[in-house]
Write a protein that holds these residues in place. Sequence first.
Motif, PDB file in Angstrom:
ATOM      1  N   MET A   1       0.846  -1.190   0.000  1.00  0.00           N
ATOM      2  CA  MET A   1       0.000   0.000   0.000  1.00  0.00           C
ATOM      3  C   MET A   1       0.878   1.235   0.000  1.00  0.00           C
ATOM      4  SD  MET A   1      -2.849   1.239   2.820  1.00  0.00           S
ATOM      5  CE  MET A   1      -3.903  -0.154   2.433  1.00  0.00           C
ATOM      6  N   SER A   2       0.553   2.169  -0.837  1.00  0.00           N
ATOM      7  CA  SER A   2       1.313   3.402  -0.922  1.00  0.00           C
ATOM      8  C   SER A   2       1.052   4.268   0.295  1.00  0.00           C
ATOM      9  CB  SER A   2       0.922   4.147  -2.203  1.00  0.00           C
ATOM     10  OG  SER A   2       1.633   5.361  -2.293  1.00  0.00           O
ATOM     11  N   LEU A   3       2.051   5.098   0.621  1.00  0.00           N
ATOM     12  CA  LEU A   3       1.898   6.009   1.749  1.00  0.00           C
ATOM     13  C   LEU A   3       0.775   7.003   1.486  1.00  0.00           C
ATOM     14  CD1 LEU A   3       5.546   7.069   2.698  1.00  0.00           C
ATOM     15  CD2 LEU A   3       4.068   5.469   3.911  1.00  0.00           C
ATOM     16  N   ASP A   4       0.021   7.303   2.546  1.00  0.00           N
ATOM     17  CA  ASP A   4      -0.943   8.385   2.384  1.00  0.00           C
ATOM     18  C   ASP A   4      -0.246   9.711   2.662  1.00  0.00           C
ATOM     19  OD1 ASP A   4      -0.901   8.910   5.166  1.00  0.00           O
ATOM     20  OD2 ASP A   4      -2.571   7.542   5.525  1.00  0.00           O
ATOM     21  N   GLU A  29       1.182  -5.182  -1.734  1.00  0.00           N
ATOM     22  CA  GLU A  29       0.803  -5.446  -3.120  1.00  0.00           C
ATOM     23  C   GLU A  29       0.476  -4.139  -3.814  1.00  0.00           C
ATOM     24  OE1 GLU A  29      -3.902  -6.365  -2.983  1.00  0.00           O
ATOM     25  OE2 GLU A  29      -2.579  -8.061  -2.495  1.00  0.00           O
ATOM     26  N   ARG A  30       0.526  -4.208  -5.118  1.00  0.00           N
ATOM     27  CA  ARG A  30       0.127  -3.080  -5.940  1.00  0.00           C
ATOM     28  C   ARG A  30      -0.604  -3.620  -7.156  1.00  0.00           C
ATOM     29  NH1 ARG A  30       4.459   1.121  -8.390  1.00  0.00           N
ATOM     30  NH2 ARG A  30       4.963  -0.743  -9.645  1.00  0.00           N
ATOM     31  N   ALA A  31      -1.774  -3.094  -7.349  1.00  0.00           N
ATOM     32  CA  ALA A  31      -2.627  -3.543  -8.465  1.00  0.00           C
ATOM     33  C   ALA A  31      -2.792  -5.049  -8.452  1.00  0.00           C
ATOM     34  CB  ALA A  31      -2.043  -3.071  -9.794  1.00  0.00           C
ATOM     35  N   GLY A  32      -2.976  -5.605  -7.249  1.00  0.00           N
ATOM     36  CA  GLY A  32      -3.217  -7.030  -7.108  1.00  0.00           C
ATOM     37  C   GLY A  32      -1.994  -7.899  -7.176  1.00  0.00           C
ATOM     38  N   GLN A  33      -0.808  -7.322  -7.345  1.00  0.00           N
ATOM     39  CA  GLN A  33       0.424  -8.115  -7.444  1.00  0.00           C
ATOM     40  C   GLN A  33       1.206  -8.012  -6.136  1.00  0.00           C
ATOM     41  OE1 GLN A  33       3.155  -6.922 -10.514  1.00  0.00           O
ATOM     42  NE2 GLN A  33       4.219  -8.906 -10.509  1.00  0.00           N
ATOM     43  N   ALA A  34       1.624  -9.149  -5.600  1.00  0.00           N
ATOM     44  CA  ALA A  34       2.392  -9.167  -4.368  1.00  0.00           C
ATOM     45  C   ALA A  34       3.830  -8.751  -4.632  1.00  0.00           C
ATOM     46  CB  ALA A  34       2.363 -10.556  -3.746  1.00  0.00           C
ATOM     47  N   GLY A  35       4.428  -8.177  -3.607  1.00  0.00           N
ATOM     48  CA  GLY A  35       5.822  -7.754  -3.709  1.00  0.00           C
ATOM     49  C   GLY A  35       6.251  -7.027  -2.447  1.00  0.00           C
ATOM     50  N   VAL A  36       7.229  -6.184  -2.583  1.00  0.00           N
ATOM     51  CA  VAL A  36       7.804  -5.480  -1.422  1.00  0.00           C
ATOM     52  C   VAL A  36       7.845  -3.987  -1.735  1.00  0.00           C
ATOM     53  CG1 VAL A  36       9.800  -5.211   0.085  1.00  0.00           C
ATOM     54  CG2 VAL A  36       9.208  -7.479  -0.798  1.00  0.00           C
ATOM     55  N   TRP A  37       7.258  -3.201  -0.846  1.00  0.00           N
ATOM     56  CA  TRP A  37       7.390  -1.742  -0.906  1.00  0.00           C
ATOM     57  C   TRP A  37       8.679  -1.347  -0.179  1.00  0.00           C
ATOM     58  CZ3 TRP A  37       4.414   1.510  -3.641  1.00  0.00           C
ATOM     59  CH2 TRP A  37       3.141   1.077  -4.039  1.00  0.00           C
ATOM     60  N   VAL A  66       7.979  15.513  -2.270  1.00  0.00           N
ATOM     61  CA  VAL A  66       9.156  15.995  -2.987  1.00  0.00           C
ATOM     62  C   VAL A  66      10.045  16.842  -2.089  1.00  0.00           C
ATOM     63  CG1 VAL A  66       9.946  17.390  -4.924  1.00  0.00           C
ATOM     64  CG2 VAL A  66       7.949  15.903  -5.194  1.00  0.00           C
ATOM     65  N   GLU A  67       9.464  17.810  -1.419  1.00  0.00           N
ATOM     66  CA  GLU A  67      10.261  18.711  -0.576  1.00  0.00           C
ATOM     67  C   GLU A  67      10.969  17.958   0.536  1.00  0.00           C
ATOM     68  OE1 GLU A  67       9.612  22.489   2.494  1.00  0.00           O
ATOM     69  OE2 GLU A  67       7.954  21.802   1.214  1.00  0.00           O
ATOM     70  N   GLY A  68      10.310  16.977   1.117  1.00  0.00           N
ATOM     71  CA  GLY A  68      10.902  16.231   2.229  1.00  0.00           C
ATOM     72  C   GLY A  68      11.765  15.080   1.802  1.00  0.00           C
ATOM     73  N   GLY A  69      11.798  14.768   0.487  1.00  0.00           N
ATOM     74  CA  GLY A  69      12.645  13.684   0.008  1.00  0.00           C
ATOM     75  C   GLY A  69      12.158  12.311   0.405  1.00  0.00           C
ATOM     76  N   VAL A  70      10.849  12.133   0.443  1.00  0.00           N
ATOM     77  CA  VAL A  70      10.274  10.823   0.767  1.00  0.00           C
ATOM     78  C   VAL A  70       9.965  10.110  -0.546  1.00  0.00           C
ATOM     79  CG1 VAL A  70       8.449   9.581   1.974  1.00  0.00           C
ATOM     80  CG2 VAL A  70       9.269  11.775   2.864  1.00  0.00           C
ATOM     81  N   PHE A  71      10.550   8.912  -0.732  1.00  0.00           N
ATOM     82  CA  PHE A  71      10.379   8.132  -1.946  1.00  0.00           C
ATOM     83  C   PHE A  71       9.852   6.742  -1.588  1.00  0.00           C
ATOM     84  CE2 PHE A  71      13.595  11.243  -2.973  1.00  0.00           C
ATOM     85  CZ  PHE A  71      13.362  11.577  -4.303  1.00  0.00           C
ATOM     86  N   GLU A  72       9.155   6.149  -2.552  1.00  0.00           N
ATOM     87  CA  GLU A  72       8.767   4.756  -2.384  1.00  0.00           C
ATOM     88  C   GLU A  72       8.844   4.040  -3.725  1.00  0.00           C
ATOM     89  OE1 GLU A  72       4.860   4.465  -0.819  1.00  0.00           O
ATOM     90  OE2 GLU A  72       3.864   5.209  -2.628  1.00  0.00           O
ATOM     91  N   ALA A  73       9.234   2.760  -3.623  1.00  0.00           N
ATOM     92  CA  ALA A  73       9.328   1.916  -4.827  1.00  0.00           C
ATOM     93  C   ALA A  73       8.665   0.586  -4.530  1.00  0.00           C
ATOM     94  CB  ALA A  73      10.787   1.712  -5.217  1.00  0.00           C
ATOM     95  N   PHE A  74       8.224  -0.079  -5.587  1.00  0.00           N
ATOM     96  CA  PHE A  74       7.602  -1.390  -5.428  1.00  0.00           C
ATOM     97  C   PHE A  74       8.398  -2.410  -6.231  1.00  0.00           C
ATOM     98  CE2 PHE A  74       4.496  -4.729  -6.491  1.00  0.00           C
ATOM     99  CZ  PHE A  74       4.095  -5.066  -5.188  1.00  0.00           C
ATOM    100  N   VAL A  75       8.876  -3.450  -5.522  1.00  0.00           N
ATOM    101  CA  VAL A  75       9.619  -4.537  -6.168  1.00  0.00           C
ATOM    102  C   VAL A  75       8.665  -5.729  -6.256  1.00  0.00           C
ATOM    103  CG1 VAL A  75      11.648  -6.023  -6.087  1.00  0.00           C
ATOM    104  CG2 VAL A  75      11.779  -3.690  -5.190  1.00  0.00           C
ATOM    105  N   PRO A  76       8.173  -6.053  -7.424  1.00  0.00           N
ATOM    106  CA  PRO A  76       7.167  -7.113  -7.531  1.00  0.00           C
ATOM    107  C   PRO A  76       7.783  -8.506  -7.470  1.00  0.00           C
ATOM    108  CG  PRO A  76       7.663  -6.240  -9.704  1.00  0.00           C
ATOM    109  CD  PRO A  76       8.440  -5.394  -8.728  1.00  0.00           C
TER     110      PRO A  76
END
Length: 747
Positions: A1-4, A29-37, A66-76
């Motif tokens: 789940m993406s950060l709110d 998961e993202r779009a129904g696909q399991a993985g690691v955020w 953006v200003e705070g430099g918070v990033f997220e990625a999803f590795v499926p």
Amino acid sequence: MSLDAAEARALAHAEHGDPFALLGPHEGERAGQAGVWIRGLAPGALGLTVVDVEGEALAEAEPVHVEGGVFEAFVPGQTRAQLLAAGYRLALTYPHDHRERVEDPYRFGSDLGELDRHLLGEGTHLRPWTVLGAHPRTLEGVAGVRFCVWAPNAASVAVIGDFNTWDARRHPMRAHPGLGAWELFIPGVEAGARYKFELRLGDGSRAQKADPYAFAAELRPATASVVAALGAPRRLPKARAEANHRRAPMAIYEVHLGSWRRSSEGEGFLDWDALAEQLPAYAAELGFTHLELMPIAEHPFDGSWGYQVTGMFAPTRRHGDGEGFARFVAACQDAGLGLILDWVPAHFPTDAHGLARFDGTAFYEYADPKEGFHRDWNTLIYNFGRTEVRNFLVGSALYWLERWGLDGLRVDAVASMLYRDYSREPGEWIPNAEGGRENLEAIAFLRRLNEVVGAHAPGAVTLAEESTAWPGVSRPTDAGGLGFHYKWNMGWMHDSLAYMAKDPVHRSHHHDQLTFSLVYAFDENFVLPLSHDEVVHGKGSLIAKMPGDRWRRFANLRAYYAFMWTHPGKKLLFMGCEFAQEREWNHDVELDWWLLDPARCEGHGEHRGVQALIRDLNGVYRGEAALHARDCEPEGFEWIAADERETSVIAFVRRSGPAEDPASRCVLVVCNFTPVPRHGYRLGLPEDAAARPRWRERLNTDSAFYGGGDVGNGGLELRVEDRGAHGRARSIALTLPPLATLILEPA
């Protein structure tokens, strides 16, 4: 789940109380696909890519703040365990095409073991410094530093330092609910890095604090902590442990390192190696058995002499780093000197970077100023009833003894700890739970302190600076005492100095000030202190306290020193007093060593004479068991003449054992505190002394060698005669020099 948005904003503004719940790898998961955020913090970065150990991209991150430099990625298609096993890094892109590849601090689990957590939680961790503070570590093959701080009332805590541009957004710490500790392993940080903790307090404000458990700090006026490796424990050598026993001689040279000597320019402090080269050799050559250093734990203000400590685990940077201090300790012990550290658990300064309201509450100090504020020193009083505080202080004591191999701790201001009404008027203090004036929590702490030292630092000693008549300060805790090995005899110091300051014509009216100390001399294991406190704040030097012209002042001082060295009790003398420095001590300049230079003091050799006397007194004291073996036992002392008020003469015998023991050694001591020589003075002898048919001078403070007039009995055998004196059947006749002390031994 993406950060709110709210979570992202909290991370961006270093306001999230549980960053590990969001940062690092988390299955989802993202779009129904399991993985690691994977979420990371990189303020100022333009982009973040998750890469494998070879640098190949696994996932491109999206900025969520953006200003705070918070990033997220999803590795499926991977689990968290698989991703961690394979390894990953964070590739960062900054303006001007600057690129970095870094380890993710938030992929590492907690390094706090269950046993450490349990012991810290119940306040019984003997070595909390091994858990809290900054510790270089290698986790999962990655080198870095594990930071841990206790701040139970903080809303969030971050590590700031050289390695993250002092930006609290970059390294928020893991919370340990219920324990009150915050922890973070930061890869790539090395020893020597400067750091602090930034705490977000309950009211939303922030405080930047030095690490209470830091092993090193910046040189004042800078206030950051410095990462330093924890050295291996140094066991006290067996010979040193034996030298600390109460039946061994103990002659302590008290030193303020910053003003003992200065650098060649006369302004800077000597570093540890220069001190190691000069100080132990000097003290050993004068015959001292121990050095006592005024506080060397880190402190912000030179004018406090070290007594307002902000770094209870950090040797001061004024003289160099911890490795240099270790070499200094070794040099002292190689010279046969014990090393005692002045240690300050009674109070601490209010400096903003220190312990004051550390987590926004009165955490280390009592909350009520009637309990928690020292008006005498404008400092805060430790809350001795708090588990974490007792753990902190007992841990500090054991740290100095165990990690540095020191001989002992002189515990400062014990009287102020024992009494809730210390230096307070009625209505300005809070009674204890039983309605009394005693600080029951401090008493329990001191007993715990001494029990831990006894059990875990065998051979080391504790000495109490305690100025009242509190009973059993140096009695074992299982016998109802506080458990110290020694107590400073402040009563002897005050009385004897007051007596010596009087003109000899008036001393007959104050004779009790000279003799009263023997009424209680064996109630405790005493140290006789002539400390820094007696030569500062307008009190003048010891030689300046003596009455009369120059000759009489020096004669008085020499006689007084010999009285001190032969009086029951261990000895302590502050630096400069060994050569009768004439000006009051000033912590900003070195001692007046020029007084010992014949070229600069032609015709005034009295200072060299006093120094020679101290050397010889130490030699006699150490070499003659009668003068030290029973320092703390009544069998070691007997009056011969205690009441000769009109002549201001006293005489006594010192023994190494009971008088009836034929193996016991004994010496005679006679003091004449008037400027009148007394020829044919008849001294009655106890039976064991009378059994030695001939006596001779071992030491005469009026010797020309010390700057005296050479009146006395040098070279003469003093034969025991069947003539009564002082209620004894046999006696010797001798000459008493003016303003002098004689030590006599069997010929």
